[in-house]
Structure formats: C-alpha cells, structure tokens
Design a protein around this motif. Sequence first.
Motif, PDB file in Angstrom:
ATOM      1  N   LEU A 188       0.830  -1.210   0.000  1.00  0.00           N
ATOM      2  CA  LEU A 188       0.000   0.000   0.000  1.00  0.00           C
ATOM      3  C   LEU A 188       0.859   1.252   0.000  1.00  0.00           C
ATOM      4  O   LEU A 188       0.572   2.217  -0.729  1.00  0.00           O
ATOM      5  N   LEU A 189       1.928   1.252   0.779  1.00  0.00           N
ATOM      6  CA  LEU A 189       2.844   2.389   0.797  1.00  0.00           C
ATOM      7  C   LEU A 189       3.450   2.614  -0.583  1.00  0.00           C
ATOM      8  O   LEU A 189       3.581   3.766  -1.041  1.00  0.00           O
ATOM      9  N   SER A 190       3.806   1.534  -1.270  1.00  0.00           N
ATOM     10  CA  SER A 190       4.402   1.640  -2.596  1.00  0.00           C
ATOM     11  C   SER A 190       3.420   2.268  -3.591  1.00  0.00           C
ATOM     12  O   SER A 190       3.805   3.098  -4.416  1.00  0.00           O
ATOM     13  N   VAL A 191       2.146   1.884  -3.503  1.00  0.00           N
ATOM     14  CA  VAL A 191       1.130   2.460  -4.395  1.00  0.00           C
ATOM     15  C   VAL A 191       0.901   3.931  -4.065  1.00  0.00           C
ATOM     16  O   VAL A 191       0.753   4.767  -4.965  1.00  0.00           O
ATOM     17  N   ILE A 192       0.884   4.269  -2.783  1.00  0.00           N
ATOM     18  CA  ILE A 192       0.696   5.661  -2.372  1.00  0.00           C
ATOM     19  C   ILE A 192       1.823   6.535  -2.905  1.00  0.00           C
ATOM     20  O   ILE A 192       1.585   7.659  -3.364  1.00  0.00           O
ATOM     21  N   ILE A 193       3.044   6.025  -2.874  1.00  0.00           N
ATOM     22  CA  ILE A 193       4.198   6.787  -3.380  1.00  0.00           C
ATOM     23  C   ILE A 193       4.015   7.103  -4.864  1.00  0.00           C
ATOM     24  O   ILE A 193       4.272   8.229  -5.311  1.00  0.00           O
ATOM     25  N   VAL A 194       3.559   6.126  -5.636  1.00  0.00           N
ATOM     26  CA  VAL A 194       3.333   6.360  -7.070  1.00  0.00           C
ATOM     27  C   VAL A 194       2.244   7.401  -7.270  1.00  0.00           C
ATOM     28  O   VAL A 194       2.358   8.292  -8.123  1.00  0.00           O
ATOM     29  N   ASN A 195       1.176   7.306  -6.500  1.00  0.00           N
ATOM     30  CA  ASN A 195       0.076   8.278  -6.616  1.00  0.00           C
ATOM     31  C   ASN A 195       0.551   9.687  -6.291  1.00  0.00           C
ATOM     32  O   ASN A 195       0.186  10.651  -6.976  1.00  0.00           O
ATOM     33  N   ILE A 196       1.373   9.818  -5.258  1.00  0.00           N
ATOM     34  CA  ILE A 196       1.920  11.121  -4.881  1.00  0.00           C
ATOM     35  C   ILE A 196       2.823  11.655  -5.984  1.00  0.00           C
ATOM     36  O   ILE A 196       2.736  12.833  -6.372  1.00  0.00           O
ATOM     37  N   TRP A 197       3.698  10.803  -6.511  1.00  0.00           N
ATOM     38  CA  TRP A 197       4.625  11.223  -7.566  1.00  0.00           C
ATOM     39  C   TRP A 197       3.876  11.710  -8.799  1.00  0.00           C
ATOM     40  O   TRP A 197       4.254  12.716  -9.400  1.00  0.00           O
ATOM     41  N   ARG A 198       2.806  11.022  -9.152  1.00  0.00           N
ATOM     42  CA  ARG A 198       2.093  11.380 -10.382  1.00  0.00           C
ATOM     43  C   ARG A 198       1.279  12.664 -10.233  1.00  0.00           C
ATOM     44  O   ARG A 198       1.162  13.436 -11.190  1.00  0.00           O
ATOM     45  N   ASN A 199       0.720  12.924  -9.062  1.00  0.00           N
ATOM     46  CA  ASN A 199      -0.251  14.008  -8.926  1.00  0.00           C
ATOM     47  C   ASN A 199       0.274  15.289  -8.294  1.00  0.00           C
ATOM     48  O   ASN A 199      -0.399  16.320  -8.367  1.00  0.00           O
ATOM     49  N   THR A 200       1.451  15.239  -7.685  1.00  0.00           N
ATOM     50  CA  THR A 200       1.967  16.430  -7.002  1.00  0.00           C
ATOM     51  C   THR A 200       2.124  17.609  -7.946  1.00  0.00           C
ATOM     52  O   THR A 200       1.781  18.752  -7.601  1.00  0.00           O
ATOM     53  N   GLY A 201       2.634  17.378  -9.152  1.00  0.00           N
ATOM     54  CA  GLY A 201       2.865  18.466 -10.100  1.00  0.00           C
ATOM     55  C   GLY A 201       1.592  19.196 -10.478  1.00  0.00           C
ATOM     56  O   GLY A 201       1.578  20.434 -10.595  1.00  0.00           O
ATOM     57  N   PHE A 202       0.509  18.461 -10.669  1.00  0.00           N
ATOM     58  CA  PHE A 202      -0.772  19.075 -11.020  1.00  0.00           C
ATOM     59  C   PHE A 202      -1.250  20.009  -9.920  1.00  0.00           C
ATOM     60  O   PHE A 202      -1.670  21.149 -10.166  1.00  0.00           O
ATOM     61  N   HIS A 203      -1.159  19.545  -8.683  1.00  0.00           N
ATOM     62  CA  HIS A 203      -1.618  20.363  -7.558  1.00  0.00           C
ATOM     63  C   HIS A 203      -0.641  21.502  -7.268  1.00  0.00           C
ATOM     64  O   HIS A 203      -1.058  22.562  -6.786  1.00  0.00           O
ATOM     65  N   MET A 204       0.625  21.311  -7.591  1.00  0.00           N
ATOM     66  CA  MET A 204       1.587  22.394  -7.456  1.00  0.00           C
ATOM     67  C   MET A 204       1.228  23.558  -8.362  1.00  0.00           C
ATOM     68  O   MET A 204       1.349  24.737  -7.985  1.00  0.00           O
ATOM     69  N   VAL A 205       0.770  23.260  -9.572  1.00  0.00           N
ATOM     70  CA  VAL A 205       0.366  24.316 -10.509  1.00  0.00           C
ATOM     71  C   VAL A 205      -0.831  25.096  -9.963  1.00  0.00           C
ATOM     72  O   VAL A 205      -0.911  26.327 -10.094  1.00  0.00           O
ATOM     73  N   ILE A 206      -1.775  24.390  -9.326  1.00  0.00           N
ATOM     74  CA  ILE A 206      -2.929  25.060  -8.718  1.00  0.00           C
ATOM     75  C   ILE A 206      -2.470  26.018  -7.619  1.00  0.00           C
ATOM     76  O   ILE A 206      -2.898  27.177  -7.555  1.00  0.00           O
ATOM     77  N   ILE A 207      -1.576  25.535  -6.753  1.00  0.00           N
ATOM     78  CA  ILE A 207      -1.074  26.364  -5.662  1.00  0.00           C
ATOM     79  C   ILE A 207      -0.246  27.525  -6.198  1.00  0.00           C
ATOM     80  O   ILE A 207      -0.324  28.655  -5.704  1.00  0.00           O
ATOM     81  N   LEU A 208       0.540  27.255  -7.229  1.00  0.00           N
ATOM     82  CA  LEU A 208       1.375  28.303  -7.817  1.00  0.00           C
ATOM     83  C   LEU A 208       0.505  29.412  -8.412  1.00  0.00           C
ATOM     84  O   LEU A 208       0.826  30.601  -8.294  1.00  0.00           O
ATOM     85  N   ALA A 209      -0.611  29.030  -9.048  1.00  0.00           N
ATOM     86  CA  ALA A 209      -1.530  30.029  -9.593  1.00  0.00           C
ATOM     87  C   ALA A 209      -2.118  30.886  -8.478  1.00  0.00           C
ATOM     88  O   ALA A 209      -2.288  32.110  -8.629  1.00  0.00           O
ATOM     89  N   ALA A 210      -2.436  30.251  -7.340  1.00  0.00           N
ATOM     90  CA  ALA A 210      -2.953  31.008  -6.194  1.00  0.00           C
ATOM     91  C   ALA A 210      -1.880  31.930  -5.619  1.00  0.00           C
ATOM     92  O   ALA A 210      -2.172  33.059  -5.185  1.00  0.00           O
TER      93      ALA A 210
END
Length: 281
Positions: free
Chosen positions: A145-167
């Motif tokens: 489960l930890l291994s899957v969570i790491i992949v999910n974090i790696w894939r989605n962090t950039g998208f949410h970073m762009v949202i925060i950066l826009a704010a």
Amino acid sequence: MFILPALVAFCFVRIVPMLKAFYFSFTDWDGYSDDVKFIGFKNFVRLFQDPTVGNSVVVTLIFVISSVLVINAFAVLFAVLLKAAGPLTGMYRSVFFLPIVVSPVAVAFIWRSMYSYDGLLNYLLHALQITTQHIGWLTDTKLALLSVIIVNIWRNTGFHMVIILAALMTIPKELYEASDIDGCNAWQKFKSVTLPLLTPGLTVSVILATIGSLKQYDLVAVLTGGGPVNSTQVLSIKIIQDAFRYNESGYASAISFVLLFGILTVTILQHWILKKKEVEY
C-alpha cells in the motif's frame, strides 16, 4: 441549442448509465443475463456486513488521507520554491507537471518495473549497500500500500503544485513589502501572509486530490490488482472485482453508490470547513 449536442451525449454516457446502475443496486443482476430480480435493500444491508468491504474502506481511507496530506504539502513547498526561481519557473513547472500528462496505466507499468525483484530500486539499494536483500515492494503486505501511495503522490503532485502556484501569483507584492518593513522573517511571512491567502487554492487542491484518491483505480489495478491478500484493495478495485470477476453487478452497483455518497459527503464537508478559513485582503 449550441450546448444541446454535448448535453445529449453527456446524458447518454453519464446520466442514463448512472440511473440504470442505481436501479440495479436494488437487484441481484449478474451483469449478463436478462433475469433481473428486485431484492430491495438487501445489497446495502449485505455490504455493511461484508468484512471485505470494511477492509476496502480502511485501505481507501489510509490511501486517501496519506495521499491528500503529502500531495498538498509537497505542492505548497514546490510552489513556494518555484515562485522564487524567477525566469526558470516555467521550465520547472513543466517538468513537475509532466507525470500527470502521462497515462496512469503507463506510469503504473513503469513503476511496477522499478518495484520488481530485479528492478531499479532494489538494484540501487543493493549497489549503495543499504540492504543485501531484495525487497518485495508490491508483494509484501506491509509495503504494497505504501508503494502504491508513493506512485500516486509522484504522479499528482505536479498538477496540484500548478494550482497552488496560480494562487500564489494572486497574492499582492505589497503585502510582502509591508511584512519586510515590519521585520518579518521568511517563516513569519509564510505563516501570516502566504498560507492564509493560499486557502482558496488549497481548497480546490484538497478537494480535487480527495476525489481523485477516493476513486483511484488505474494505478492500483496495474501495480497490485488489490493484493497481496487484499492489502491494497481500495473500494474501486472491490467494485470492479465484484462486478466482473464474481458476476455480482447488482451488489457492485450498491457499493459504487455508497462510494458516491461518501465522496459527496467528504467534498461538501471539506468545502465548508476550508471556506470558513479563507481570508480576504
């Protein structure tokens, strides 16, 4: 009239199947035959007594809470750092955003190869003499489960970073200049200026991350398929398995609507709580 074709298509591929699934959740339909028997609320009673559903709920909650917290923490950190990068901000933003552009199935296959017995991660750990044993990243019930969570974090962090950066870009520079005059250090400016004014962007980011994590399927299906021993069986995997492996589409439909209700409830609560914390300048 202009939106009518899109509206008809949306109803055909979304609304009609959803209404039919809602009806099937009160039946014993197997997903294939024409023999459909109405059984009332038996599927809903059964799912609340099913220990495998309880396990899936626990796994899903761990997956969602871990993913949402870490994704948004990294998103804020990287957004603040990128804002100070100057002319290179655009290039770095593209690099961080790239994983979300790649198909989740492709991402899962790449990471599954890295997690394999002779994969890159085990090779690096062995080469650096951190461990002499090969780690079963996806076969160990304590690590899968930890291994899957790491992949999910790696894939989605950039998208949410762009949202925060826009704010971040909407925060007036005058507020930082005023804080400099008051003698605030970097942490005080972040705590008193940046973070409160980031709340609208964080609200959007947290809600999207929660919804995406609650209905996550692709990564888990390719990486582990819900195993080993159901240790990564999130609710979306449970629904698909019941519908197509065990031919219990009626029961799977009932679980899917409980998941839908859970997503709506969590989203509304998050929006209400975070909206109360938003500030104006």
